[in-house]
Design a protein around this motif. Sequence first.
Motif, PDB file in Angstrom:
ATOM      1  N   ASP A 209       1.240  -1.097   0.261  1.00  0.00           N
ATOM      2  CA  ASP A 209      -0.059   0.524   0.520  1.00  0.00           C
ATOM      3  C   ASP A 209       0.789   1.439   0.343  1.00  0.00           C
ATOM      4  O   ASP A 209       2.377   1.434   0.413  1.00  0.00           O
ATOM      5  N   ASN A 210       0.008   2.512  -0.231  1.00  0.00           N
ATOM      6  CA  ASN A 210       1.352   3.138   0.099  1.00  0.00           C
ATOM      7  C   ASN A 210       2.098   4.099   2.088  1.00  0.00           C
ATOM      8  O   ASN A 210       2.806   4.830   0.744  1.00  0.00           O
ATOM      9  N   GLY A 211       1.722   3.178   2.537  1.00  0.00           N
ATOM     10  CA  GLY A 211       2.819   3.406   3.305  1.00  0.00           C
ATOM     11  C   GLY A 211       3.841   2.066   3.291  1.00  0.00           C
ATOM     12  O   GLY A 211       4.952   2.985   3.950  1.00  0.00           O
ATOM     13  N   ASP A 212       3.487   1.377   2.774  1.00  0.00           N
ATOM     14  CA  ASP A 212       4.425   0.236   2.713  1.00  0.00           C
ATOM     15  C   ASP A 212       5.668   0.805   1.570  1.00  0.00           C
ATOM     16  O   ASP A 212       7.163   1.218   1.894  1.00  0.00           O
ATOM     17  N   ALA A 215       7.654   3.969   3.363  1.00  0.00           N
ATOM     18  CA  ALA A 215       8.389   2.967   4.200  1.00  0.00           C
ATOM     19  C   ALA A 215       9.842   3.267   3.482  1.00  0.00           C
ATOM     20  O   ALA A 215      10.768   2.705   3.909  1.00  0.00           O
ATOM     21  N   PHE A 216       9.793   1.697   1.808  1.00  0.00           N
ATOM     22  CA  PHE A 216      10.852   1.633   1.452  1.00  0.00           C
ATOM     23  C   PHE A 216      11.243   2.782   0.972  1.00  0.00           C
ATOM     24  O   PHE A 216      12.466   2.037   0.441  1.00  0.00           O
ATOM     25  N   GLU A 217      10.589   3.734   0.355  1.00  0.00           N
ATOM     26  CA  GLU A 217      11.413   4.841  -0.258  1.00  0.00           C
ATOM     27  C   GLU A 217      12.409   5.374   0.653  1.00  0.00           C
ATOM     28  O   GLU A 217      13.132   5.550  -0.011  1.00  0.00           O
ATOM     29  N   GLN A 218      11.802   5.363   1.969  1.00  0.00           N
ATOM     30  CA  GLN A 218      12.412   6.404   2.811  1.00  0.00           C
ATOM     31  C   GLN A 218      13.806   5.114   2.304  1.00  0.00           C
ATOM     32  O   GLN A 218      15.134   5.546   3.388  1.00  0.00           O
ATOM     33  N   SER A 219      14.048   4.204   2.744  1.00  0.00           N
ATOM     34  CA  SER A 219      14.645   3.288   3.886  1.00  0.00           C
ATOM     35  C   SER A 219      15.698   3.128   2.296  1.00  0.00           C
ATOM     36  O   SER A 219      17.142   3.543   2.676  1.00  0.00           O
TER      37      SER A 219
END
Length: 270
Positions: A209-212, A215-219
């Motif tokens: 989802d958008n939250g995932d 979070a992955f892009e932030q990583s």
Amino acid sequence: AGYDPDAMATFLATLQANDAYEQRQAGKGDDDGQILGDWFRSHPRTPERVDRAAAAASAAMPAARATDRPDLLAAVDGLLYGEDPAQGVVRGRSFQHPDLKIAFEAPPGFKLQNSPAAVVGTDGRGRVMVFDMAPKAVAGDLRGYLQNGWATRQQLQNLQSLDVNGQPAAVGFGRVAVGGQPAQAMFSAVRGQDGRVYRFLFAGTGGLDNGDVAAFEQSLRSFRPLTAAEAATLRPARLELVPVRAGDTVDTFVRQMQVDEDPRALFVLL
């Protein structure tokens, strides 16, 4: 050779206890083990081996034999324990590699496990990540590499370029299998200052989802050069032989250990 054959049974039992300890530290169950991998995934499971070794030793060598404990303790004192910084170091959600001079942070909730081939993480909820390097030199646009050099058996969606701390990067979305289950995946690649291409694969068996994705892009965007000062602080842990004195307890030794999680369990294991 003159050694006590019963030691093989206790050696196997200790490996089994170590496997259980590492499973707890990684926060993984039996299903997660298929994702992360461990020593026992490539060797027979241990309980029956312990029983067979103990029975064989008892039948073949009833007399006690030498264990050379003083020589063993002398060899163990100062021995490197756990990760060798030359292969990179996991500190909580952070991974740092002093030789490659790179660092990144996994998404919140992830626990990382390092190996010579890759850094693998899971959050226990069906989301996984794998960090490694492209096996060959990569020239040209990284979007082309994602599609034509990495995920060659599928058509990636939403391919786009981006900047990660001044370095070129690219992302695209596709599918992978995680523990035998289909999963939606985010393929990511960034070119380091050394010219190597570093890869992040993020995936979720329940979809993304958008939250995932955030979070992955932030990583991915946490990928950065490691400074010389930071690299110098990454020293290996070593075993230290400390004599027991009057009044000592397990807890007095545990308080001396430089261990982030559950030092008591590690002390008992050692």
